[in-house]
Write a protein that holds these residues in place. Structure first.
Motif, mmCIF file in Angstrom:
data_model
loop_
_atom_site.group_PDB
_atom_site.id
_atom_site.type_symbol
_atom_site.label_atom_id
_atom_site.label_comp_id
_atom_site.label_asym_id
_atom_site.label_seq_id
_atom_site.Cartn_x
_atom_site.Cartn_y
_atom_site.Cartn_z
ATOM 1 N N SER A 1 81.629 -30.640 40.722
ATOM 2 C CA SER A 1 82.918 -30.956 40.089
ATOM 3 C C SER A 1 83.825 -29.260 40.413
ATOM 4 C CB SER A 1 82.909 -30.940 38.513
ATOM 5 O OG SER A 1 82.159 -29.816 38.103
ATOM 6 N N LYS A 2 83.153 -28.550 41.337
ATOM 7 C CA LYS A 2 83.863 -27.376 41.242
ATOM 8 C C LYS A 2 83.891 -26.803 42.892
ATOM 9 C CE LYS A 2 82.925 -25.392 36.920
ATOM 10 N NZ LYS A 2 82.445 -26.486 36.230
ATOM 11 N N THR A 3 84.844 -25.899 43.044
ATOM 12 C CA THR A 3 85.019 -25.429 44.401
ATOM 13 C C THR A 3 85.111 -23.842 44.246
ATOM 14 O OG1 THR A 3 87.263 -25.657 44.637
ATOM 15 C CG2 THR A 3 86.011 -27.450 45.695
ATOM 16 N N SER A 4 84.699 -23.015 45.366
ATOM 17 C CA SER A 4 84.950 -21.752 45.146
ATOM 18 C C SER A 4 85.517 -21.298 46.445
ATOM 19 C CB SER A 4 83.495 -21.043 44.894
ATOM 20 O OG SER A 4 82.789 -21.392 46.099
ATOM 21 N N ILE A 5 86.343 -20.393 46.470
ATOM 22 C CA ILE A 5 86.931 -19.538 47.447
ATOM 23 C C ILE A 5 86.381 -17.873 47.439
ATOM 24 C CG2 ILE A 5 89.141 -19.293 46.676
ATOM 25 C CD1 ILE A 5 90.160 -20.002 49.498
ATOM 26 N N LEU A 6 86.126 -17.361 48.194
ATOM 27 C CA LEU A 6 85.865 -16.007 48.366
ATOM 28 C C LEU A 6 86.827 -15.168 49.190
ATOM 29 C CD1 LEU A 6 83.912 -13.380 47.901
ATOM 30 C CD2 LEU A 6 82.601 -14.193 49.852
ATOM 31 N N ILE A 7 87.365 -14.147 48.840
ATOM 32 C CA ILE A 7 88.578 -13.596 49.474
ATOM 33 C C ILE A 7 88.010 -11.834 49.755
ATOM 34 C CG2 ILE A 7 90.826 -12.794 49.593
ATOM 35 C CD1 ILE A 7 91.494 -14.964 47.467
ATOM 36 N N ASP A 8 88.274 -11.583 50.964
ATOM 37 C CA ASP A 8 87.716 -10.207 51.268
ATOM 38 C C ASP A 8 88.798 -9.321 50.846
ATOM 39 O OD1 ASP A 8 86.534 -7.925 52.103
ATOM 40 O OD2 ASP A 8 85.729 -8.924 53.960
ATOM 41 N N CYS A 9 88.962 -8.597 49.888
ATOM 42 C CA CYS A 9 89.761 -7.476 49.454
ATOM 43 C C CYS A 9 89.602 -6.059 49.832
ATOM 44 C CB CYS A 9 90.564 -7.718 48.173
ATOM 45 S SG CYS A 9 91.160 -9.263 47.577
ATOM 46 N N ASN A 10 88.332 -5.943 50.354
ATOM 47 C CA ASN A 10 87.877 -4.901 50.681
ATOM 48 C C ASN A 10 88.101 -4.174 52.168
ATOM 49 O OD1 ASN A 10 86.446 -2.174 50.865
ATOM 50 N ND2 ASN A 10 84.592 -2.938 50.017
ATOM 51 N N THR A 11 89.484 -4.031 52.376
ATOM 52 C CA THR A 11 90.011 -3.664 53.519
ATOM 53 C C THR A 11 89.439 -2.319 54.254
ATOM 54 O OG1 THR A 11 91.706 -1.956 52.898
ATOM 55 C CG2 THR A 11 92.134 -4.785 53.230
ATOM 56 N N GLY A 12 88.486 -1.481 53.503
ATOM 57 C CA GLY A 12 87.911 -0.382 53.987
ATOM 58 C C GLY A 12 86.592 -0.709 54.688
ATOM 59 N N LYS A 13 85.945 -1.741 54.058
ATOM 60 C CA LYS A 13 84.786 -2.167 54.495
ATOM 61 C C LYS A 13 84.343 -3.511 54.553
ATOM 62 C CE LYS A 13 79.690 -0.816 54.005
ATOM 63 N NZ LYS A 13 78.752 -0.585 53.393
ATOM 64 N N PRO A 14 85.275 -4.323 55.346
ATOM 65 C CA PRO A 14 85.265 -5.896 55.124
ATOM 66 C C PRO A 14 83.836 -6.290 55.426
ATOM 67 C CG PRO A 14 86.498 -5.069 57.155
ATOM 68 C CD PRO A 14 86.141 -4.060 56.284
#
Length: 256
Positions: A109-122
């Protein structure tokens, strides 16, 4: 904070498996449904090599603890943007963030989305083998890109990811940009029961992390045993708004 701390004290390894929970499937756009139907799923051995948990994994204790955290976070579904940060680099934030997204996607019943906000160490582009795929920085810089063009398949059902993308101007404060706020708002409200996980840089070392505090709903701080001082924890706690501070995860896992 106490609820989350009670949910997990450390990440360990043990053996057993878990079942998949079932409920109504959330609404999705036609484009995303098409991607889900054609997506090549990662095998269990591939997930293990990427240090991502899966149902049936022998990491039973870790799965159990991650599910407890997921449950604690789910008590307020309207606040579904979760920032995962640390006090310093190499504290296992990316490991924890991608696995929190994984256990969230166990639930039909759920979805997840992961966002890379660590621009110094993606890390997302490398982990999910996305190459030079467009990401959050590209979306912010290029008005011609729509949201769907930066959302990529992870190889896991109901789990999507957005890599960091290409940084064209060093030193720019990308996360204050209106398009980034628009992206988060759209992701937050586009689907029912979507959980947005931000893989963020260290809160005591990064201005970006402090900017992200303004746009997230909840904050989890990953702390490795014996690697930080009480004063550092107190300093982090003073920076995070009390109403957003979900808690501290004490982890044995340290990124190499």
């Amino acid at each position: 904070m106490d609820k989350l701390e009670a949910a997990i004290r450390q990440t360990t390894s043990n053996g057993s498996n878990l079942y998949e929970e079932k409920d109504n499937v959330p609404d999705c756009s036609i484009n995303e449904i098409s991607r889900m139907e054609t997506e090549k799923l990662l095998t269990n051995s591939e997930l293990e090599s990427k240090k991502i948990v899966y149902q049936g994994s022998e990491q039973f204790e870790l799965l159990h603890q991650l599910r407890d955290i997921r449950t604690a976070l789910a008590t307020d579904r309207s606040n579904n943007i979760v920032m995962v940060t640390s006090l310093a680099a190499n504290h296992g934030v990316s490991f924890f963030a991608r696995n929190l997204a994984a256990v969230t996607a166990f639930d039909l019943s759920k979805t997840s989305i992961l966002i890379d906000c660590n621009t110094g160490k993606p890390s997302i582009s490398n982990i999910f083998e996305l190459g030079e795929a467009t990401g959050v920085m590209d979306y912010i810089e290029d008005d011609s890109l729509d949201m769907d063009s930066v959302i990529h398949c992870s190889g896991i059902k109901r789990y999507r990811c957005i890599p960091a993308g290409t940084i064209k101007h060093e030193g720019e404060e990308y996360f204050t940009h209106p398009r980034f706020k628009k992206l988060l708002s759209s992701l937050k409200n586009r689907y029912k029961d979507r959980n947005v996980i931000l893989d963020a840089p260290p809160i005591l070392r990064s201005a970006d992390a402090r900017i992200l505090l303004e746009v997230c709903d909840k904050v989890i701080v990953v702390v490795p045993y014996g690697k930080v001082s009480t004063n550092e924890l107190v300093a982090a706690g003073q920076m995070i708004p009390a109403e957003k501070y979900a808690g501290v995860v004490y982890s044995d896992y340290i990124c190499k």
